[in-house]
Write a protein that holds these residues in place. Structure first.
Motif, short mmCIF file in Angstrom:
data_model
loop_
_atom_site.label_atom_id
_atom_site.label_comp_id
_atom_site.label_asym_id
_atom_site.label_seq_id
_atom_site.Cartn_x
_atom_site.Cartn_y
_atom_site.Cartn_z
N LEU A 81 41.49 52.34 42.60
CA LEU A 81 40.47 51.74 43.45
C LEU A 81 41.04 50.60 44.28
CD1 LEU A 81 37.52 52.34 43.96
CD2 LEU A 81 36.91 50.57 42.32
N ASN A 82 41.90 49.80 43.68
CA ASN A 82 42.52 48.69 44.39
C ASN A 82 43.41 49.18 45.52
OD1 ASN A 82 43.12 45.80 44.66
ND2 ASN A 82 45.17 46.38 44.00
N SER A 83 44.14 50.26 45.25
CA SER A 83 45.01 50.85 46.28
C SER A 83 44.19 51.33 47.47
CB SER A 83 45.81 52.00 45.69
OG SER A 83 46.59 52.63 46.69
N ALA A 160 32.12 44.94 49.86
CA ALA A 160 31.61 45.59 48.65
C ALA A 160 32.75 46.15 47.80
CB ALA A 160 30.62 46.70 49.02
N PHE A 161 33.71 46.80 48.46
CA PHE A 161 34.86 47.34 47.74
C PHE A 161 35.63 46.22 47.02
CE2 PHE A 161 35.39 51.43 50.42
CZ PHE A 161 34.77 52.18 49.44
N LEU A 166 37.52 43.53 42.20
CA LEU A 166 37.74 42.29 41.44
C LEU A 166 36.99 42.31 40.11
CD1 LEU A 166 37.55 39.57 44.25
CD2 LEU A 166 39.56 40.24 42.94
N TYR A 167 35.76 42.80 40.15
CA TYR A 167 34.97 42.84 38.92
C TYR A 167 35.59 43.79 37.90
CZ TYR A 167 30.93 42.76 35.85
OH TYR A 167 30.11 42.58 34.76
N LEU A 168 36.07 44.93 38.40
CA LEU A 168 36.71 45.89 37.50
C LEU A 168 38.01 45.31 36.94
CD1 LEU A 168 36.64 48.73 36.32
CD2 LEU A 168 37.85 49.56 38.35
N ALA A 176 31.73 47.38 33.15
CA ALA A 176 32.22 47.27 34.52
C ALA A 176 31.97 48.57 35.29
CB ALA A 176 33.70 46.93 34.53
N ILE A 177 32.19 49.70 34.63
CA ILE A 177 31.95 51.00 35.26
C ILE A 177 30.47 51.15 35.60
CG2 ILE A 177 32.01 53.50 34.92
CD1 ILE A 177 34.75 52.24 35.30
N ALA A 178 29.61 50.67 34.72
CA ALA A 178 28.17 50.73 34.97
C ALA A 178 27.80 49.91 36.20
CB ALA A 178 27.41 50.22 33.75
#
Length: 213
Positions: A81-83, A160-161, A166-168, A176-178
């Motif tokens: 996701l970060n990538s 948003a991304f 960052l939260y993940l 976090a997935i939720a």
């Protein structure tokens, strides 16, 4: 200190403008005028927006895959996701740079054109040239508005991304997935709006390029 900063800013601006004028002058000497440069830069901006549109759509699919996480390493999901976020951010910056380059040469072209209109001795030709300039500027303004509108739609998606990445990163767990799942609908909507505006901007670029041919 403020005077020094102002002086450096002015110097940088003068230097940049000087380089731009020198560049256009050099290109014209080899038969490549501002109209052609504008056409090429609009095409480059169009391609950049197309690439960004595809990247944001791909990032959304990656986001969905993380939301549908059903086992494995959460660290790996974060890296994916970060990538996607970093790639999307880089492409967004390229889009903005391309739009600025279009604005730069358009301003130079229209300024030169307006100046040359005053050099006509034939009032008939002067009026015809003025009408053509006005029509070209009108089409250009429509184009640049569409480009900037599409560009602005990238920001809510990127924000948003970034928040979710960052939260993940700081919460590599099911909670976090939720949280990601809770934001999916909003992100999908924002990406959908972005893609529509990108497509409109790309269509405007195609139309404008044809008028310059």
């Amino acid at each position: 200190m403020k005077r020094i900063v102002l002086a450096l800013t002015l110097f940088s601006l003068i230097f940049t403008l000087g380089c731009q004028k020198a560049y256009y002058s050099a290109m014209e000497k080899v038969g490549y005028d501002k109209r052609e440069i504008l056409s090429d830069r609009v095409e480059n901006a169009r391609e950049s927006q197309q690439d960004a549109k595809e990247q944001f759509a791909n990032a959304l699919e990656r986001y969905k895959s993380v939301v549908n996480f059903d086992g494995g390493e959460l660290e790996e999901k974060y890296e994916i996701l970060n990538s996607e976020y970093e790639t999307s951010e880089a492409m967004a910056e390229d889009v903005r740079d391309r739009i600025e380059s279009v604005e730069d040469v358009a301003e130079a072209l229209f300024e030169e054109w307006a100046d040359e209109i005053t050099q006509y001795t034939s009032s008939k030709l002067r009026r015809a040239s003025q009408q053509k300039l006005s029509a070209t500027k009108s089409r250009y303004n429509k184009l640049i508005r569409a480009m900037k509108k599409a560009s602005a739609k990238m920001d809510p998606v990127l924000h948003a991304f970034k928040d979710q990445v960052l939260y993940l990163k700081h919460n590599l767990n099911a909670k976090a997935i939720a949280s990601l799942e809770g934001e999916l609908t909003t992100i999908q909507s924002n990406v959908g709006t972005l893609i529509k505006e990108m497509e409109k901007s790309i269509a405007e670029a195609d139309a404008f390029i044809k008028t310059l041919e």
